[in-house]
Design a protein around this motif. Sequence first.
Motif, PDB file in Angstrom:
ATOM      1  N   VAL A   1      -7.649   5.836  -0.274  1.00 58.99           N
ATOM      2  CA  VAL A   1      -7.672   4.608  -1.072  1.00 58.99           C
ATOM      3  C   VAL A   1      -6.250   4.139  -1.318  1.00 58.99           C
ATOM      4  O   VAL A   1      -5.425   4.886  -1.858  1.00 58.99           O
ATOM      5  CB  VAL A   1      -8.385   4.814  -2.427  1.00 58.99           C
ATOM      6  N   LYS A   2      -5.959   2.918  -0.904  1.00 62.20           N
ATOM      7  CA  LYS A   2      -4.675   2.280  -1.183  1.00 62.20           C
ATOM      8  C   LYS A   2      -4.866   1.313  -2.349  1.00 62.20           C
ATOM      9  O   LYS A   2      -5.683   0.390  -2.292  1.00 62.20           O
ATOM     10  CB  LYS A   2      -4.188   1.546   0.066  1.00 62.20           C
TER      11      LYS A   2
ATOM     12  N   ASN B   1       2.912   8.441  -2.975  1.00 64.40           N
ATOM     13  CA  ASN B   1       3.557   7.161  -2.742  1.00 64.40           C
ATOM     14  C   ASN B   1       3.041   6.595  -1.431  1.00 64.40           C
ATOM     15  O   ASN B   1       2.840   7.322  -0.464  1.00 64.40           O
ATOM     16  CB  ASN B   1       5.071   7.348  -2.685  1.00 64.40           C
ATOM     17  N   ASP B   2       2.809   5.282  -1.371  1.00 61.89           N
ATOM     18  CA  ASP B   2       2.177   4.702  -0.187  1.00 61.89           C
ATOM     19  C   ASP B   2       3.028   4.834   1.067  1.00 61.89           C
ATOM     20  O   ASP B   2       2.495   5.051   2.167  1.00 61.89           O
ATOM     21  CB  ASP B   2       1.766   3.248  -0.435  1.00 61.89           C
ATOM     22  N   LEU B   3       4.355   4.711   0.951  1.00 61.69           N
ATOM     23  CA  LEU B   3       5.205   4.861   2.135  1.00 61.69           C
ATOM     24  C   LEU B   3       5.210   6.296   2.635  1.00 61.69           C
ATOM     25  O   LEU B   3       5.183   6.549   3.843  1.00 61.69           O
ATOM     26  CB  LEU B   3       6.628   4.411   1.804  1.00 61.69           C
ATOM     27  N   VAL B   4       5.230   7.243   1.704  1.00 60.61           N
ATOM     28  CA  VAL B   4       5.178   8.648   2.088  1.00 60.61           C
ATOM     29  C   VAL B   4       3.859   8.937   2.806  1.00 60.61           C
ATOM     30  O   VAL B   4       3.826   9.604   3.844  1.00 60.61           O
ATOM     31  CB  VAL B   4       5.349   9.549   0.852  1.00 60.61           C
TER      32      VAL B   4
ATOM     33  N   ALA C   1      -4.323   0.426   7.515  1.00 56.74           N
ATOM     34  CA  ALA C   1      -3.332   1.466   7.818  1.00 56.74           C
ATOM     35  C   ALA C   1      -2.887   2.176   6.547  1.00 56.74           C
ATOM     36  O   ALA C   1      -2.682   3.391   6.535  1.00 56.74           O
ATOM     37  CB  ALA C   1      -2.133   0.850   8.535  1.00 56.74           C
ATOM     38  N   TRP C   2      -2.718   1.411   5.459  1.00 57.10           N
ATOM     39  CA  TRP C   2      -2.350   2.034   4.184  1.00 57.10           C
ATOM     40  C   TRP C   2      -3.447   3.000   3.728  1.00 57.10           C
ATOM     41  O   TRP C   2      -3.165   4.110   3.261  1.00 57.10           O
ATOM     42  CB  TRP C   2      -2.151   0.963   3.118  1.00 57.10           C
TER      43      TRP C   2
END
Length: 370
Positions: free
Chosen positions: A77-78, A174-177, A352-353
Motif C-alpha cells: 500500500v502506497k 519510506n516510499d523511495l526506499v 510501481a509505488w
Amino acid sequence: MSTDTESALARTVLIHGPISRAALAVRMGMSPASLTRLTKPFLDRGLFVELDEVAEGVGRPSRPLDVSDAMGPFLGVKLTGGEAYAALTDVHARVLGEAVVPLPDHRPQSVVQAIVDVSALLADQAQAPTGIGISLGGITDGDQVAWAPFLEWEGVPLGALVAQAAGVPTRVANDLVALAEAERWFGVGRGLDGFAVITIGAGVGYGLVAGGEVVRTPDAGVGLGGHIPLDPHGPLCQEGHRGCSQAMLTSGSIVAQAQTVLQRPVSYDEVLDLAAAGDPAAAAIVDASARALGRFIALAANLTLYSDVVLGGEGMRLFAVAEQVVRDAVKQGRDARASEVRLHVDDSGFPAWARGAAAVAIQDAFDRLP
C-alpha cells in the motif's frame, strides 16, 4: 528463526531464481554437499520448488530451484495525502490485483481503516494477504512513522495499528526506499552492484543502492533530492529556491507555470499533450523541465560513480514526451570519457509505488522465516 546462512540462501533463491544448484553454490560460496543439506529443509517445507530439468553444458541435466508461490500473497500500500494505492502480489512481486481507495481524512484510524478496506477488496479477487507493506513519503523505522508531511503526521505507530486491525505482520517504509528495494530484488537492479533511483510527480524523490544494498540513513526519508539546484533561471519553489528540482520537476510546478502562461486552468497531462503537439509555450516549459531532469540524472551518476539510473514516479510521462531533451542534457552533464548512463524507465506510476511496498512485506516475511 533461520540462521543467517539459511536466510541468505532463501533470499538468493528468491532474487536470482530459478537458479541451478551449481550456480547457487557459487553465489553462496559453499560446497555441493553443504548446499544440499541447507536446501533440503526448504524443499521439505514447500518453501522451495524444483522446476523441470534443464541441460547445463555437457553435464547431467539439473532441476533449478525457485521459491514457491505458496508463500504469499502480499499486500503493498502506497499512501499519499488523499489515497491508498494498493497492489496484491505473489512472492516474486508479480502483481495479482490492484485497487485504490480514498482517504476520508488524515486521522490514523481513518488511514488504518482505508488499508483494511483495500485489503478486503483485493482479498475478494484472491486470497487474503499473509503480510502487508506500507510505503509513504517521510521517516519511519519500520513501524513508527516519525514524520510524514503529506499526511501531517508525527509519531504514529502505523505498523502496529495496521497489524492489529488486519491480523497480519505489517512493515512501514519510506516510499523511495521501498521502490529501490523492489528494483534491487525484483526489477532492473537484480545483479547490479549499485544504481540511483529518481522519481518525479507530486514531489521529487532520490534513492541509492550501493554495494548491493539500499542506502538507509536517518536522512533517507527527508527528501534531500527535492532542492538540488538545476536551473539558475528557473521558477521558485515554495521555499524560495530558484530552479531547484522541486521547482523544475514536480507536476504542480509545471502546471502552475503553464497556467500562468496560458491564462487558463490546465492539468499536467494536458501540458504534456500541448507540448507534444507543438504548442510553443507548453513546449518551452516541458523542455526546461526535461533539461533539468537530465542534469539531475547526470549529477546522480557523477556523484555516485554508478551509471545505471532508474526513473519512476507518477510524473514520468515527462520523459516519454521529451526523451531526447533529457538524454542530451545527461550527455552534456557527463565527461566524454565516462560510461554511458543507462536509463531504466518505469512509467507505471502509482502501481510501481504499491509494488515497492509489497516488496517490503516480502522482505519482512523472509526475515521471519522459521
